[in-house]
Design a protein around this motif. Sequence first.
Motif, PDB file in Angstrom:
ATOM      1  N   LEU A  57       0.825  -1.210   0.000  1.00  0.00           N
ATOM      2  CA  LEU A  57       0.000   0.000   0.000  1.00  0.00           C
ATOM      3  C   LEU A  57       0.856   1.256   0.000  1.00  0.00           C
ATOM      4  O   LEU A  57       0.590   2.194  -0.750  1.00  0.00           O
ATOM      5  CB  LEU A  57      -0.935   0.007   1.209  1.00  0.00           C
ATOM      6  N   GLU A  58       1.895   1.270   0.816  1.00  0.00           N
ATOM      7  CA  GLU A  58       2.773   2.443   0.890  1.00  0.00           C
ATOM      8  C   GLU A  58       3.469   2.695  -0.437  1.00  0.00           C
ATOM      9  O   GLU A  58       3.541   3.828  -0.921  1.00  0.00           O
ATOM     10  CB  GLU A  58       3.808   2.235   2.003  1.00  0.00           C
ATOM     11  N   VAL A  59       3.976   1.626  -1.043  1.00  0.00           N
ATOM     12  CA  VAL A  59       4.664   1.754  -2.331  1.00  0.00           C
ATOM     13  C   VAL A  59       3.715   2.277  -3.398  1.00  0.00           C
ATOM     14  O   VAL A  59       4.052   3.184  -4.171  1.00  0.00           O
ATOM     15  CB  VAL A  59       5.263   0.392  -2.747  1.00  0.00           C
ATOM     16  N   LEU A  60       2.512   1.716  -3.452  1.00  0.00           N
ATOM     17  CA  LEU A  60       1.558   2.122  -4.476  1.00  0.00           C
ATOM     18  C   LEU A  60       1.114   3.570  -4.290  1.00  0.00           C
ATOM     19  O   LEU A  60       1.074   4.341  -5.256  1.00  0.00           O
ATOM     20  CB  LEU A  60       0.348   1.189  -4.451  1.00  0.00           C
ATOM     21  N   MET A  61       0.764   3.952  -3.062  1.00  0.00           N
ATOM     22  CA  MET A  61       0.301   5.317  -2.820  1.00  0.00           C
ATOM     23  C   MET A  61       1.397   6.335  -3.112  1.00  0.00           C
ATOM     24  O   MET A  61       1.131   7.409  -3.675  1.00  0.00           O
ATOM     25  CB  MET A  61      -0.207   5.455  -1.389  1.00  0.00           C
ATOM     26  N   ASN A  62       2.626   6.030  -2.742  1.00  0.00           N
ATOM     27  CA  ASN A  62       3.743   6.941  -3.043  1.00  0.00           C
ATOM     28  C   ASN A  62       3.926   7.093  -4.545  1.00  0.00           C
ATOM     29  O   ASN A  62       4.186   8.194  -5.053  1.00  0.00           O
ATOM     30  CB  ASN A  62       5.036   6.431  -2.408  1.00  0.00           C
ATOM     31  N   ARG A  63       3.797   6.003  -5.266  1.00  0.00           N
ATOM     32  CA  ARG A  63       3.936   6.050  -6.722  1.00  0.00           C
ATOM     33  C   ARG A  63       2.818   6.889  -7.348  1.00  0.00           C
ATOM     34  O   ARG A  63       3.058   7.692  -8.266  1.00  0.00           O
ATOM     35  CB  ARG A  63       3.896   4.629  -7.284  1.00  0.00           C
ATOM     36  N   LEU A  64       1.601   6.733  -6.854  1.00  0.00           N
ATOM     37  CA  LEU A  64       0.472   7.490  -7.389  1.00  0.00           C
ATOM     38  C   LEU A  64       0.630   8.989  -7.122  1.00  0.00           C
ATOM     39  O   LEU A  64       0.229   9.813  -7.946  1.00  0.00           O
ATOM     40  CB  LEU A  64      -0.831   6.985  -6.783  1.00  0.00           C
TER      41      LEU A  64
END
Length: 281
Positions: free
Chosen positions: A234-241
């Motif tokens: 979740l952290e990786v995805l949200m940071n990427r978005l």
Amino acid sequence: MTPTLLFACDLSAENRAAFARAVRLAGEQGARLDVIHVLDPYLPRRVLHDLEEAVVADMQATLTDIREDYALPEPRVLMQTVTGSPYAEIIREAHEREVDMIVLGAHRKRGQPDLVAGTTLARVLRSAPCPVLSVSHTASQGWEEILLPMDFSLTSRHTLRETLRRFPDTRLTLLHAWDIPGERELGSRGDFARWRDREVARLQSQLETEVERLMAELDDVPEVELVLEQGAPLEVLMNRLRRQPPDLLALGSRGQLGRHSQITESLLAEPHCDIMLCRAW
């Protein structure tokens, strides 16, 4: 067989972006666009009759405005009203029409994940027989950049195939989140750092081989990039978005809404882009 897109129109201003995207997709994919509006079944019959005509006229006027605003050709369109519970009628119509995709506007309770589960969008996602597209951004252009979180599960593989089948000409990024056991406790030690670097290189090589194997099974494969980032999914995805929002996020779903993953609930509550959610059927 000609594909069919189902768009659920609620006649709101917020719904306009989703309507425009449905029109654009129907034109690009040579699909028929079925537009439905769900009426309250408890209204008096005479009121329902008059309301049906007014709703269809309003949907037709909105379609004309959208085509003029976005310079879009008119697709094959069928506009109808149905009566009942919105989410149940959308699911029923999707089954009966054997639609290829359901298009909905993004839910309006932004920033409130705890309120997602009771929305029409969430209930449709729970039982939809096909991918569901949640639209929150304007349809001024076609999608060029698609992001797909990839953990190489059955669900993510199915989502990859659905994405490539529908959008073969886009640039696709596969995002994989990874973590190394003992990083926090041993990260400062030189021998651990060397071991970690070797493990990351091995992981990169294995995943690249896996992607090549997946791509060999598919036709009309676009440019695909594999990106590895360290951290919780979740952290990786949200940071990427936040850093690099795509035009479309293709997301696999394993469970039912109400028991949905934290990732799905967070994204539906705060959409950074349009989202296509696929179940692993």
